[in-house]
Design a protein around this motif. Structure first.
Motif, PDB file in Angstrom:
ATOM      1  N   ARG A  30       0.949  -1.205   0.120  1.00 20.08           N
ATOM      2  CA  ARG A  30       0.061   0.040   0.005  1.00 20.08           C
ATOM      3  C   ARG A  30       1.027   1.237  -0.028  1.00 20.08           C
ATOM      4  O   ARG A  30       2.197   1.102   0.069  1.00 20.08           O
ATOM      5  CB  ARG A  30      -0.939  -0.004   1.220  1.00 20.08           C
ATOM      6  CG  ARG A  30      -0.252   0.196   2.609  1.00 20.08           C
ATOM      7  CD  ARG A  30      -1.069   0.039   3.624  1.00 20.08           C
ATOM      8  NE  ARG A  30      -0.140  -0.332   4.905  1.00 20.08           N
ATOM      9  CZ  ARG A  30       0.280   0.509   5.790  1.00 20.08           C
ATOM     10  NH1 ARG A  30       0.352   1.958   5.240  1.00 20.08           N
ATOM     11  NH2 ARG A  30       0.964   0.469   7.015  1.00 20.08           N
ATOM     12  N   LEU A  31       0.369   2.431  -0.100  1.00 22.18           N
ATOM     13  CA  LEU A  31       1.049   3.523  -0.111  1.00 22.18           C
ATOM     14  C   LEU A  31       1.843   3.664   1.301  1.00 22.18           C
ATOM     15  O   LEU A  31       1.174   3.494   2.289  1.00 22.18           O
ATOM     16  CB  LEU A  31      -0.058   4.955  -0.140  1.00 22.18           C
ATOM     17  CG  LEU A  31      -0.382   5.354  -1.195  1.00 22.18           C
ATOM     18  CD1 LEU A  31      -1.422   6.592  -1.265  1.00 22.18           C
ATOM     19  CD2 LEU A  31       0.925   5.845  -2.153  1.00 22.18           C
ATOM     20  N   GLY A  32       2.992   4.091   1.140  1.00 18.48           N
ATOM     21  CA  GLY A  32       3.973   3.647   2.221  1.00 18.48           C
ATOM     22  C   GLY A  32       4.674   2.671   2.817  1.00 18.48           C
ATOM     23  O   GLY A  32       5.316   2.656   3.620  1.00 18.48           O
ATOM     24  N   ASP A  33       4.162   1.560   2.143  1.00 19.26           N
ATOM     25  CA  ASP A  33       4.806   0.327   2.602  1.00 19.26           C
ATOM     26  C   ASP A  33       4.499  -0.710   1.244  1.00 19.26           C
ATOM     27  O   ASP A  33       3.615  -1.452   1.309  1.00 19.26           O
ATOM     28  CB  ASP A  33       3.939  -0.004   3.762  1.00 19.26           C
ATOM     29  CG  ASP A  33       4.677  -1.587   4.432  1.00 19.26           C
ATOM     30  OD1 ASP A  33       5.423  -1.947   3.858  1.00 19.26           O
ATOM     31  OD2 ASP A  33       4.015  -2.118   5.415  1.00 19.26           O
ATOM     32  N   VAL A  34       5.363  -1.065   0.670  1.00 21.83           N
ATOM     33  CA  VAL A  34       5.472  -1.931  -0.710  1.00 21.83           C
ATOM     34  C   VAL A  34       6.310  -2.826  -0.242  1.00 21.83           C
ATOM     35  O   VAL A  34       7.555  -3.174   0.253  1.00 21.83           O
ATOM     36  CB  VAL A  34       5.747  -1.176  -1.848  1.00 21.83           C
ATOM     37  CG1 VAL A  34       4.673  -0.012  -1.978  1.00 21.83           C
ATOM     38  CG2 VAL A  34       7.200  -0.527  -2.049  1.00 21.83           C
ATOM     39  N   SER A  67      -4.988   4.509   0.719  1.00 22.52           N
ATOM     40  CA  SER A  67      -4.774   4.738   2.245  1.00 22.52           C
ATOM     41  C   SER A  67      -6.003   5.431   2.620  1.00 22.52           C
ATOM     42  O   SER A  67      -6.920   5.768   1.994  1.00 22.52           O
ATOM     43  CB  SER A  67      -3.711   5.916   2.147  1.00 22.52           C
ATOM     44  OG  SER A  67      -4.155   7.338   1.876  1.00 22.52           O
ATOM     45  N   PRO A  68      -6.335   5.910   3.980  1.00 18.49           N
ATOM     46  CA  PRO A  68      -7.669   6.530   4.458  1.00 18.49           C
ATOM     47  C   PRO A  68      -7.880   7.957   3.880  1.00 18.49           C
ATOM     48  O   PRO A  68      -8.799   8.411   4.085  1.00 18.49           O
ATOM     49  CB  PRO A  68      -7.223   6.500   5.865  1.00 18.49           C
ATOM     50  CG  PRO A  68      -6.278   5.522   6.247  1.00 18.49           C
ATOM     51  CD  PRO A  68      -5.317   5.491   5.015  1.00 18.49           C
ATOM     52  N   GLN A  69      -6.687   8.250   3.313  1.00 17.13           N
ATOM     53  CA  GLN A  69      -6.745   9.780   2.834  1.00 17.13           C
ATOM     54  C   GLN A  69      -7.526   9.765   1.294  1.00 17.13           C
ATOM     55  O   GLN A  69      -7.781   8.686   0.586  1.00 17.13           O
ATOM     56  CB  GLN A  69      -5.440  10.476   2.413  1.00 17.13           C
ATOM     57  CG  GLN A  69      -4.850  10.515   3.665  1.00 17.13           C
ATOM     58  CD  GLN A  69      -3.407  11.367   3.535  1.00 17.13           C
ATOM     59  OE1 GLN A  69      -3.342  12.317   2.743  1.00 17.13           O
ATOM     60  NE2 GLN A  69      -2.151  11.112   4.397  1.00 17.13           N
ATOM     61  N   ASP A  70      -7.628  11.150   0.698  1.00 17.53           N
ATOM     62  CA  ASP A  70      -8.074  11.067  -0.693  1.00 17.53           C
ATOM     63  C   ASP A  70      -6.981  10.828  -1.675  1.00 17.53           C
ATOM     64  O   ASP A  70      -5.928  11.416  -1.597  1.00 17.53           O
ATOM     65  CB  ASP A  70      -8.505  12.585  -0.808  1.00 17.53           C
ATOM     66  CG  ASP A  70      -9.794  12.977  -0.300  1.00 17.53           C
ATOM     67  OD1 ASP A  70     -10.626  11.745   0.301  1.00 17.53           O
ATOM     68  OD2 ASP A  70     -10.365  13.990  -0.280  1.00 17.53           O
ATOM     69  N   ASP A  71      -7.090   9.642  -2.265  1.00 16.07           N
ATOM     70  CA  ASP A  71      -5.723   9.240  -3.341  1.00 16.07           C
ATOM     71  C   ASP A  71      -6.272   9.156  -4.672  1.00 16.07           C
ATOM     72  O   ASP A  71      -7.364   9.496  -5.153  1.00 16.07           O
ATOM     73  CB  ASP A  71      -5.376   7.726  -2.811  1.00 16.07           C
ATOM     74  CG  ASP A  71      -5.211   7.569  -1.250  1.00 16.07           C
ATOM     75  OD1 ASP A  71      -4.373   8.205  -0.811  1.00 16.07           O
ATOM     76  OD2 ASP A  71      -5.833   6.582  -0.854  1.00 16.07           O
ATOM     77  N   PHE A  72      -5.170   9.317  -5.211  1.00 16.09           N
ATOM     78  CA  PHE A  72      -5.125   9.373  -6.842  1.00 16.09           C
ATOM     79  C   PHE A  72      -4.289   8.458  -7.515  1.00 16.09           C
ATOM     80  O   PHE A  72      -3.370   8.121  -7.174  1.00 16.09           O
ATOM     81  CB  PHE A  72      -4.646  10.716  -7.138  1.00 16.09           C
ATOM     82  CG  PHE A  72      -5.493  12.016  -6.527  1.00 16.09           C
ATOM     83  CD1 PHE A  72      -6.733  12.433  -7.116  1.00 16.09           C
ATOM     84  CD2 PHE A  72      -5.040  12.455  -5.214  1.00 16.09           C
ATOM     85  CE1 PHE A  72      -7.307  13.647  -6.400  1.00 16.09           C
ATOM     86  CE2 PHE A  72      -5.816  13.357  -4.541  1.00 16.09           C
ATOM     87  CZ  PHE A  72      -6.740  14.169  -5.431  1.00 16.09           C
ATOM     88  N   PHE A  83      -0.597   7.965  -5.430  1.00 13.32           N
ATOM     89  CA  PHE A  83      -0.407   9.056  -4.470  1.00 13.32           C
ATOM     90  C   PHE A  83      -1.318   9.598  -3.750  1.00 13.32           C
ATOM     91  O   PHE A  83      -2.757   9.783  -4.170  1.00 13.32           O
ATOM     92  CB  PHE A  83       0.549  10.202  -5.134  1.00 13.32           C
ATOM     93  CG  PHE A  83      -0.211  10.902  -6.060  1.00 13.32           C
ATOM     94  CD1 PHE A  83      -0.477  12.085  -5.801  1.00 13.32           C
ATOM     95  CD2 PHE A  83      -0.333  10.694  -7.458  1.00 13.32           C
ATOM     96  CE1 PHE A  83      -1.254  13.122  -6.773  1.00 13.32           C
ATOM     97  CE2 PHE A  83      -1.486  11.367  -8.457  1.00 13.32           C
ATOM     98  CZ  PHE A  83      -1.759  12.751  -7.907  1.00 13.32           C
ATOM     99  N   ASN A  84      -1.090  10.466  -2.848  1.00 10.56           N
ATOM    100  CA  ASN A  84      -2.015  11.295  -1.797  1.00 10.56           C
ATOM    101  C   ASN A  84      -1.012  12.468  -1.567  1.00 10.56           C
ATOM    102  O   ASN A  84       0.058  12.766  -2.049  1.00 10.56           O
ATOM    103  CB  ASN A  84      -2.666  10.858  -0.771  1.00 10.56           C
ATOM    104  CG  ASN A  84      -1.632  10.190   0.226  1.00 10.56           C
ATOM    105  OD1 ASN A  84      -0.481  10.751   0.359  1.00 10.56           O
ATOM    106  ND2 ASN A  84      -2.009   9.156   0.981  1.00 10.56           N
ATOM    107  N   LEU A  85      -1.496  13.356  -0.602  1.00 10.00           N
ATOM    108  CA  LEU A  85      -0.654  14.552  -0.235  1.00 10.00           C
ATOM    109  C   LEU A  85       0.543  14.171   0.495  1.00 10.00           C
ATOM    110  O   LEU A  85       1.514  15.176   0.608  1.00 10.00           O
ATOM    111  CB  LEU A  85      -1.587  15.412   0.660  1.00 10.00           C
ATOM    112  CG  LEU A  85      -2.627  16.143   0.224  1.00 10.00           C
ATOM    113  CD1 LEU A  85      -3.627  16.766   0.713  1.00 10.00           C
ATOM    114  CD2 LEU A  85      -2.502  17.086  -1.293  1.00 10.00           C
ATOM    115  N   ASP A  86       0.670  13.053   0.891  1.00  3.98           N
ATOM    116  CA  ASP A  86       2.128  12.562   1.913  1.00  3.98           C
ATOM    117  C   ASP A  86       2.856  11.666   1.047  1.00  3.98           C
ATOM    118  O   ASP A  86       4.046  11.645   1.448  1.00  3.98           O
ATOM    119  CB  ASP A  86       1.419  12.165   3.131  1.00  3.98           C
ATOM    120  CG  ASP A  86       0.636  13.117   3.817  1.00  3.98           C
ATOM    121  OD1 ASP A  86       1.054  14.299   4.008  1.00  3.98           O
ATOM    122  OD2 ASP A  86      -0.149  12.892   4.600  1.00  3.98           O
TER     123      ASP A  86
END
Length: 265
Positions: A30-34, A67-72, A83-86
């Motif tokens: 996932r985002l941040g952990d692949v 992620s729990p954020q708004d992702d693209f 990606f997201n904002l982080d």
């Protein structure tokens, strides 16, 4: 080593570069952990601001979660970014890329075509774009946009849900949307929209500046938009309303179809 883990400092702007083999590698996470399984070795990158994974050949597959954020997601042939904002994960050259919306947020995907003949499929639960030799898919995303800009005869197939859905036909785009999903395609050569899963599905069509053509049969309506030469087929919809100019051509009739001449959009 059979397993290697790289951990970045949370909040830093570190970048991880991972390289595959000439075999069939697999990327997951996932985002941040692949985690990249490459040549029998597991390489994990955690907390990196940007993670870039490059294929070296073979039939490589990526499966990534949001992620729990708004992702693209931006998906070009052989180049897919989540990606997201982080955080950002970008993969190059993978034959198959699957991205899942599982953890919340309003997730949006953008697909871009190749110079060849491509196929977009839009459903309530997933959307995919085949740009040979690459295949990209997003699952359970809230909004999906697909663009035909690079040439070829690109085709889109849009499918309804079991609820009440709406198909919008305009000169530059066609969109099928319902509760929890929206699939929009722009300037494709051919678009086929299907209402077969239930609900009271409707069509709203609007003319272009040119002389458009609408052909109505007992079960299918064909709309040819003069400005873009896009052909749209609507099959099985319960109600269809077209706002056309006086010069537009209408052939055939059916109880489900209403044509309004000279009506504003």
């Amino acid at each position: 080593f059979e397993s290697v883990t790289f951990v970045a400092t949370p909040g830093s702007q570190d970048t991880a570069l991972l390289f595959g083999t000439k075999g069939s590698d697999r990327l997951s996470g996932r985002l941040g952990d692949v985690l990249l399984n490459s040549g029998g070795v597991n390489v994990r990158a955690t907390n990196f601001w940007t993670t870039v994974i490059r294929s070296a050949g073979g039939t490589d597959t990526a499966e990534l979660d949001d992620s729990p954020q708004d992702d693209f997601v931006f998906s070009f042939p052989g180049d897919v970014t989540l990606f997201n904002l982080d955080l950002t994960v970008r993969i190059y050259g993978f034959a198959y890329a699957h991205v899942y919306s599982r953890y919340g947020g309003f997730d949006t995907a953008y697909f871009y075509d190749s110079p060849g003949d491509d196929l977009f499929v839009g459903r309530q639960d997933f959307s995919s774009f085949t740009t040979s030799p690459y295949f990209s898919r997003v699952k359970s995303f809230d909004a999906v946009y697909a663009y035909s800009r690079s040439g070829g005869y690109d085709t889109a197939r849009l499918y309804d849900s079991s609820g009440n859905d709406e198909l919008t036909i305009r000169p530059l785009y066609v969109r099928l949307e319902g509760r929890g999903f929206s699939n929009r395609v722009e300037t494709f050569a051919a678009v086929a929209a299907y209402s077969s899963s239930g609900g009271f599905d409707r069509v709203f069509g609007y003319s272009s500046t040119g002389r458009d053509q609408v052909t109505v049969t007992s079960s299918v309506t064909e709309c040819i938009l003069a400005d873009t030469q896009t052909v749209v087929w609507s099959r099985g919809f319960k109600q269809e309303t077209y706002s056309l100019d006086q010069t537009d051509i209408v052939t055939g009739a059916a109880a489900r179809v209403t044509v309004n001449r000279g009506q504003p959009e």
